[in-house]
Write an enzyme that holds these catalytic residues in place. Structure first.
Site, PDB file in Angstrom:
ATOM      1  N   ARG A 225       4.796  13.750  -4.141  1.00 35.72           N
ATOM      2  CA  ARG A 225       4.762  12.757  -5.203  1.00 35.72           C
ATOM      3  C   ARG A 225       6.191  12.329  -5.539  1.00 35.72           C
ATOM      4  O   ARG A 225       7.104  13.164  -5.591  1.00 35.72           O
ATOM      5  CB  ARG A 225       4.072  13.308  -6.458  1.00 35.72           C
ATOM      6  CG  ARG A 225       2.566  13.497  -6.297  1.00 35.72           C
ATOM      7  CD  ARG A 225       1.865  12.148  -6.244  1.00 35.72           C
ATOM      8  NE  ARG A 225       0.432  12.243  -6.080  1.00 35.72           N
ATOM      9  CZ  ARG A 225      -0.211  12.150  -4.916  1.00 35.72           C
ATOM     10  NH1 ARG A 225       0.477  11.991  -3.800  1.00 35.72           N
ATOM     11  NH2 ARG A 225      -1.522  12.200  -4.875  1.00 35.72           N
ATOM     12  N   HIS A 273       4.385   5.765   2.441  1.00 38.40           N
ATOM     13  CA  HIS A 273       3.232   6.498   1.903  1.00 38.40           C
ATOM     14  C   HIS A 273       2.105   6.603   2.938  1.00 38.40           C
ATOM     15  O   HIS A 273       0.959   6.233   2.681  1.00 38.40           O
ATOM     16  CB  HIS A 273       2.709   5.833   0.630  1.00 38.40           C
ATOM     17  CG  HIS A 273       1.957   6.796  -0.254  1.00 38.40           C
ATOM     18  ND1 HIS A 273       1.996   6.741  -1.622  1.00 38.40           N
ATOM     19  CD2 HIS A 273       1.141   7.848   0.048  1.00 38.40           C
ATOM     20  CE1 HIS A 273       1.227   7.692  -2.138  1.00 38.40           C
ATOM     21  NE2 HIS A 273       0.705   8.381  -1.139  1.00 38.40           N
TER      22      HIS A 273
END
Length: 310
Positions: A225, A273
């Site tokens: 994250r 991502h």
């Protein structure tokens, strides 16, 4: 017969409609699946936190919300959701993708591949890399993804240490917990991989102090994250040489802004991502099986601990 609402971005329905239908058919349970039900008639919500559904109050007979993503930070603090919330744990899709990304980039840095892939000066340096047994790897986060990556790296011969909020015992892995355990896990670490959830307790876990604990020239991988890293502290550590390279897949703002320093820093690799993505075919089976369990009286799997945030 349970009514199952698919609540995500409209374009996702095309990807999930057929796999979800097939997976639910395989359970043998009667069901209704769609994107439009009266809220008071919905039993389950297959959910992405960026969906239009943000107020769960009207869903008065809701039995569970099945999150499509591994991360639940976008929904876990929603006070209107009182039904059980499950996170996506998909060993055949999401987990396997993470294992491949982590092992691939760990081996890349371990073997020094970048120097050979980009070598405009045609430098001939025959110095061999160390063997994996001589390269300790530290993982922060020992959930489903962290444990799978730890097992894969151990199988490749790396000495693996792992840190988690609460104590865990894992075969072949040195484990640490708590604040002092974090310092021990990072002390002289050569490759550090971040797989912690995004919670208030994990914000900026990688900061000037923790970066200084690592071995000089250490490599940092973040497929976890974005808020785990204090970006300014990392850039300073890269400039000083304390960190040799950072390979980052997640960021505080996504897509990463065009003017962000990470794009042009010579010691940063940006991936968009992609480390671990929910695959409709395999995720659909996880969701269908959890609905089957709940409908037949078995406990739900992968229920989120609201107090912990994951």
């Amino acid at each position: 017969m349970p009514n199952i609402l698919f609540a995500a971005r409209s374009e996702s329905w095309d990807d999930y409609k057929a796999p979800l239908g097939a997976a639910l058919d395989a359970t043998g349970l009667p069901y209704a699946l769609g994107t439009a039900f009266a809220p008071e008639e919905v039993d389950y919500i297959v959910y992405a936190p960026n969906a239009d559904v943000q107020d769960f109050t009207p869903y008065t007979r809701l039995k569970a919300v099945m999150n499509l993503w591994a991360g639940v930070e976008g929904v876990v603090s929603n006070a209107t959701l009182t039904a059980p919330l499950t996170r996506m744990v998909d060993e055949d899709g999401l987990t396997q993708g993470m294992v491949e990304w982590v092992t691939g980039h760990t081996l890349r840095h371990h073997l020094g591949m970048d120097a050979h892939i980009v070598n405009p000066d045609r430098t001939w340096d025959a110095t061999p890399p160390p063997l994996s047994a001589d390269r300790p790897v530290t993982l922060l986060g020992l959930g489903a993804l962290g444990q799978a990556c730890a097992r894969a790296l151990t199988a490749l011969g790396f000495p693996v240490s792992g840190w988690s909020r609460s104590p865990k015992t894992l075969p072949g892995i040195t484990t640490f917990a708590g604040e002092e355990g974090l310092r021990a896990a990072l002390s002289d670490a050569q490759i550090v991989i971040l797989l912690l959830p995004d919670t208030p307790a994990t914000a900026d876990v990688i900061n000037a102090e923790t970066l200084a604990l690592m071995a000089p020239g250490a490599m940092l991988l973040n497929p976890g994250r974005g808020p785990l890293i204090d970006d300014d502290a990392l850039l300073a550590a890269l400039d000083s040489g304390q960190i040799g390279h950072a390979t980052l897949d997640v960021f505080r703002t996504e897509p990463l802004p065009d003017d962000h320093a990470y794009w042009t820093h010579p010691k940063v690799t940006v991936t968009p991502h992609i480390a671990s993505t929910t695959r409709p075919e395999t995720a659909a089976r996880v969701i269908a099986d959890n609905i089957r369990r709940n409908e037949t009286g078995a406990p739900l799997l992968h229920v989120v601990d609201r107090s912990a945030g994951y």
